[in-house]
Design a protein around this motif. Structure first.
Motif, PDB file in Angstrom:
ATOM      1  N   HIS A 161       0.850  -1.174   0.000  1.00 34.65           N
ATOM      2  CA  HIS A 161       0.000   0.000   0.000  1.00 34.65           C
ATOM      3  C   HIS A 161       0.897   1.239   0.000  1.00 34.65           C
ATOM      4  CE1 HIS A 161      -2.603   2.955   2.332  1.00 34.65           C
ATOM      5  NE2 HIS A 161      -3.345   2.662   1.293  1.00 34.65           N
ATOM      6  N   VAL A 164      -2.176  17.073   8.365  1.00 30.91           N
ATOM      7  CA  VAL A 164      -3.407  17.258   9.121  1.00 30.91           C
ATOM      8  C   VAL A 164      -3.342  18.665   9.711  1.00 30.91           C
ATOM      9  CG1 VAL A 164      -4.815  16.413  11.035  1.00 30.91           C
ATOM     10  CG2 VAL A 164      -3.511  14.795   9.650  1.00 30.91           C
ATOM     11  N   HIS A 170       1.351  16.251  11.789  1.00 27.44           N
ATOM     12  CA  HIS A 170       1.088  14.854  11.480  1.00 27.44           C
ATOM     13  C   HIS A 170       0.545  14.724  10.055  1.00 27.44           C
ATOM     14  CE1 HIS A 170       0.336  10.750  12.612  1.00 27.44           C
ATOM     15  NE2 HIS A 170      -0.924  10.843  12.226  1.00 27.44           N
ATOM     16  N   ARG A 185      -1.298  12.358   6.983  1.00 28.46           N
ATOM     17  CA  ARG A 185      -2.132  11.186   6.731  1.00 28.46           C
ATOM     18  C   ARG A 185      -2.533  11.132   5.255  1.00 28.46           C
ATOM     19  NH1 ARG A 185      -3.040   8.307  11.767  1.00 28.46           N
ATOM     20  NH2 ARG A 185      -4.112   6.804  10.468  1.00 28.46           N
ATOM     21  N   ARG A 224      -8.247   9.737   2.884  1.00 28.81           N
ATOM     22  CA  ARG A 224      -8.989   9.392   4.090  1.00 28.81           C
ATOM     23  C   ARG A 224      -9.164  10.577   5.027  1.00 28.81           C
ATOM     24  NH1 ARG A 224      -9.189   3.795   5.709  1.00 28.81           N
ATOM     25  NH2 ARG A 224      -8.319   2.463   4.094  1.00 28.81           N
ATOM     26  N   TYR A 225      -8.288  11.577   4.927  1.00 34.21           N
ATOM     27  CA  TYR A 225      -8.342  12.702   5.868  1.00 34.21           C
ATOM     28  C   TYR A 225      -8.358  14.010   5.085  1.00 34.21           C
ATOM     29  CZ  TYR A 225      -7.127   9.293   9.460  1.00 34.21           C
ATOM     30  OH  TYR A 225      -7.145   8.230  10.303  1.00 34.21           O
ATOM     31  N   ARG A 236       3.787   7.892   1.327  1.00 34.44           N
ATOM     32  CA  ARG A 236       4.183   7.039   2.448  1.00 34.44           C
ATOM     33  C   ARG A 236       4.120   5.591   1.952  1.00 34.44           C
ATOM     34  NH1 ARG A 236      -0.173   6.923   6.466  1.00 34.44           N
ATOM     35  NH2 ARG A 236      -0.707   5.066   5.323  1.00 34.44           N
ATOM     36  N   ASP A 264       4.002   1.863   2.636  1.00 34.71           N
ATOM     37  CA  ASP A 264       3.627   1.050   3.795  1.00 34.71           C
ATOM     38  C   ASP A 264       4.208  -0.348   3.725  1.00 34.71           C
ATOM     39  OD1 ASP A 264       2.301   3.187   4.752  1.00 34.71           O
ATOM     40  OD2 ASP A 264       0.280   2.425   4.453  1.00 34.71           O
TER      41      ASP A 264
END
Lengths: 585, 585
Positions: A438, A445, A450, A452, A456-457, A469, A471
């Motif tokens: 992924h 944020v 931070h 993300r 999703r955010y 990022r 994973d």
């Protein structure tokens, strides 16, 4: 020196502080356990296709050796159901049941298994057992329980059936169904019914009669003893053996004999693979049991030392008329509940069983084999737990496929193929998942430091900075995948001037991945795009410093993603020919 | 529908925009490539142990099929060195060189290989090739280069030696050294010396003479042609074949014949494993080459479609007198340098080779086999690169062990065992490393919201909060390891009231790991210690939500580690019996 010796021979450690109180607790536990173990040992020998005394012998010297070398204070070593089934399956392929060759092959299997466990222990390779995933173990135990129960039905029916897989067993049973002996069937079903009732109904009744929970529990656990005594008396009084009931018959009155395993190269070659399998499965079962009890008493188990303890126990079994052994759940529960404090309880149990082997064997002459089969059936059916299928189905389809394959193949093709396939599927699924990791595009944020996933955010981003990022650790199986993925993202995006790879989830970078990163660095440089890393972990950084990548990096390594954002966002980087990247848009 | 068809038959895509300029570029490239390919094709057929025409045939229909189904615009498909060696090794095990059975087995190998590639392609399983790590490929190519060069020495010496491993080859050569034919040796060494000079010395000389770089390059690449022409003329003029020089001899003047691979079950069973190996190695080589060229022209390669293209090419080879083929580096370089624009260049090359097969074969009657061997030796020695040993040694000992094992075992035990062991070592090393992951205790980097390892950075900590960053996905191989490690850290630490696992590096949690986390949660609750997670990624969170862990979590899930720190540090959590934890200190 002494400390080192103590590590390898734990008895030197706990032996020093052994006192009277521990002695009396251990002794009481030993008496109880001895009585419980006699029918269990006889039954498992029957399951393994060996003469009944082999089960008793396999419980004597191995227990003592484990008490010396093992680390668990509650584990009871001896014949167990799954290992007995595996023994029957392995030895049945090289010799006929009932022959001397069969008994000798079982000794050889114990010797090979012991040697393998000991070698793993000395090489500190206990971690290998971790490759049996929980679902594979659960599936295997469930399927084995079904197989074992089916294999004992022939004793309950009093017919001469065979087979090592479920279709073989059922086919053989069906073919011989007409030869069912009604007396055997009556004894067998009565024993099964009584044992089920003892498990489910007896304990509440005893509690209602005002007995304490511990005493009720021990009486309940004595169910098999009661069944053995009662059916033996019935068989003796009515001479049922003359009406077709199979009984245990003559058992030699003797201490464990000194025996010599067969060492012919052909025999060893034929048994080597099953021995490895038995060792690993026995070890996993044993360590799981030992850890369960250790946790209750806040003690520690050393898996590598456990390998040495179990290895010694199996080698002991090989030279004293036994067969492969391991730490069993049911016998350990009895030991623990009876109040055993140290491994010495095991040694006293061994003495008790030795006395039984010399003095009590004539008493079991009339013991019906159907009773032993009934105790096995009732014991193993408690192992069958198909709920693992539902649980894994809900949680993860790849875990489900491993457990389903293990159960199906164990039932249909046998225990060895079943468990090997389960392990192979687990490993391949893991590799497959890590080979297409992924990769999230991330943003800040708001109000934090931070970052993300932008999908999703609600996060802040800058179109000139692509922040990804990754994973997964970077290694050969995903190196090329990532290289392509990042290049595609960069060529598809408009006006990207900097790429930041956030390495917070990258736990390792192997040589293949290093080469991919170098290639990526070169390509991005050609395209006039900066290439940066952030949150590179210590161990990964140490490794990267030994390579050339960091010297030639077309960008910087930032301590945190936020530092990268502060440095790169909202400000164009040095314009190293950003024409290419623009042309793409 | 049309789009879908276009995806599987890329010719429909580029064919639409094909114009006169592309045609003339492709045609020029094809003429050059045809001339270059003739000696190469003959030589590789010799290496594979097949009659020389098989090399030509294997370059005709496969090229056309690849042009239709493949995605690379520069890749030239045909016989290559490593695949020819693998063919010789595989087919040599089922038939004698020089027999009709040998030729038929080579066809079967091509068919199996093509079928396997096609199946992988249709199932979109191209990622499987990623399991060959870069070091293993590099080691394998190097070792193969050495093996191939050694296998050709017999042709240079003019002796009848054999063997498939380095010791066998050297032993066989040593035994036959006395039979060396001086004329063959003279021709062979002269050709080797000339070809080495053409590689190293000719190009600078041509540049000094004022020729352009591209022309100099092409003339240099024509070295093998010059060697072939010169030695053929010498052999013919002096009738050297009558003095013991091995020549190619009569080659049928024919278009590729229609041939039928052998389909006997025994033959297929014997060749299945080598076919899989040849397919995967051929595919990896081909994709690497194709990606190199695609990157230069900013085109994209679809690995799954490449599988289909190569599968079709091999099936074509099987029915037209060829043997296993793949995309080769040296022939693709020629194609690319000569200016090929589309796969049509490959088709024109096929026409050129077909004309050569019909018209030119009488001209190579006197071509010495020693010359072909010399072209192979010079070509493959450029593949030998032992620097990978040093590079991996410096970077990572586990990569080094994989490459060293691959090289050694390929040389000593043969290509199949070598590459299989390399892959197995890579996978096992990866699993071993991930089974004992790095776990860092972390603290807050002052003035930031960023957390790092307390052993590497000066960070703020709170003794009542144990913050651990787990640097690995949680799965069956490390689940129990982690459970133990965390419990030990908690029981050893003083006054720990909360444990926060930072999941930034946890990319997956499988069912085994879920059970471990649940066990850990229960144990920590018993000890009165809170259990929290932070920075759980989206995909992991989605998965965990389907399980019970989060409902029963003895703590909270924080968006960021900083949020966890703000909530838990400097303030004791609710005192759920913290006695246990204190007792441990």
């Amino acid at each position: 020196m002494i400390d080192r010796l103590r590590k390898f021979v734990p008895v030197l450690d706990w032996g020093r502080t052994y006192d009277g109180a521990a002695f009396s607790n251990d002794l009481v536990a030993a008496v109880i356990v001895t009585i419980m173990l006699i029918p269990q040992s006889l039954a498992y020998a029957l399951l393994a296709g060996l003469p009944p005394e082999a089960g008793i012998y396999a419980s004597i010297v191995p227990i003592i050796l484990y008490a010396i070398f093992g680390t668990s204070r509650a584990l009871a070593v001896g014949p167990v159901a799954v290992v007995s089934l595996l023994t029957a399956s392995a030895v049945g392929q090289v010799a006929e049941q009932g022959t001397a060759g069969y008994v000798v092959a079982a000794l050889t299997l114990a010797l090979l298994s012991g040697g393998f466990l000991l070698t793993l222990g000395i090489l500190r390779l206990g971690f290998l057992a971790n490759f049996l995933s929980h679902p594979v173990i659960a599936g295997f135990i469930t399927a084995s329980g079904i197989l074992i129960a089916c294999s004992q039905l022939k004793h309950v029916l009093g017919v001469d059936a065979g087979g090592h897989t479920l279709p073989e067993m059922l086919g053989s049973l069906a073919a011989h169904l007409g030869e069912t002996n009604p007396i055997t069937l009556a004894i067998g079903t009565a024993a099964i019914a009584f044992l089920f009732w003892a498990r489910k109904g007896l304990k509440p009744s005893l509690r209602n009669m005002g007995l304490g929970p511990k005493v009720s529990d021990l009486i309940t656990k004595a169910g098999p003893i009661a069944a053995v005594v009662a059916t033996t008396l019935v068989a003796w009084y009515f001479s049922l053996n003359e009406r077709g009931l199979s009984i245990v018959g003559e058992v030699p009155q003797s201490l464990p004999p000194l025996t010599m395993p067969g060492l012919e190269p052909d025999l060893i070659a034929a048994l080597a693979v099953p021995a490895v399998l038995i060792s690993i499965i026995g070890f996993v079962e044993s360590v799981s049991v030992a850890q369960t009890f250790a946790a209750k008493k806040r003690q520690r188990i050393d898996p590598d030392q456990e390998l040495i303890g179990l290895g010694a126990a199996n080698i002991g079994a090989a030279f004293t008329g036994g067969y492969p052994v391991t730490g069993g759940f049911s016998r350990s529960v009895v030991n623990f509940d009876a109040g055993a404090e140290t491994p010495a309880a095991g040694a006293y149990t061994a003495v008790g069983l030795a006395i039984a082997a010399v003095a009590l064997t004539p008493l079991i002459y009339f013991l019906p084999k159907a009773t032993l089969a009934a105790t096995i059936i009732v014991a193993v059916l408690s192992l069958v737990d198909l709920s693992i299928l539902k649980k894994t189905w809900n949680y993860s389809k790849s875990d489900f496929s491993a457990v389903a394959a293990t159960i199906l193949l164990t039932l249909l093709l046998g225990v060895e193929i079943g468990v090997a396939t389960g392990v192979a599927i687990s490993v391949l699924m893991h590799l497959y998942k890590t080979s297409r990791p992924h990769v999230a595009e991330i943003g800040l944020v708001p109000g934090t430091q931070h970052f993300r996933n932008i999908n999703r955010y609600k996060v802040e981003t800058d179109p000139s900075v692509l922040m990804l990022r990754v994973d997964e650790s970077l290694y050969f199986a995903n190196a090329r995948f990532l290289e392509n993925l990042i290049l595609v993202r960069v060529t598809e995006g408009c006006g990207i001037r900097n790429v930041v790879l956030m390495f917070s989830a990258v736990n390792a970078v192997d040589y293949s991945a290093l080469e991919s990163l170098e290639a990526l660095n070169d390509r991005l440089r050609d395209m006039g795009v900066g290439f940066h890393l952030s949150e590179v972990k210590g161990p990964v950084m140490d490794r990267l410093k030994t390579a050339h990548l960091l010297q030639h990096l077309n960008g910087r390594v930032f301590l945190s993603q936020y530092a990268a954002w502060t440095a790169l966002a909202d400000r164009p980087s040095e314009p190293h020919e950003p024409v290419m990247a623009d042309e793409m848009c």
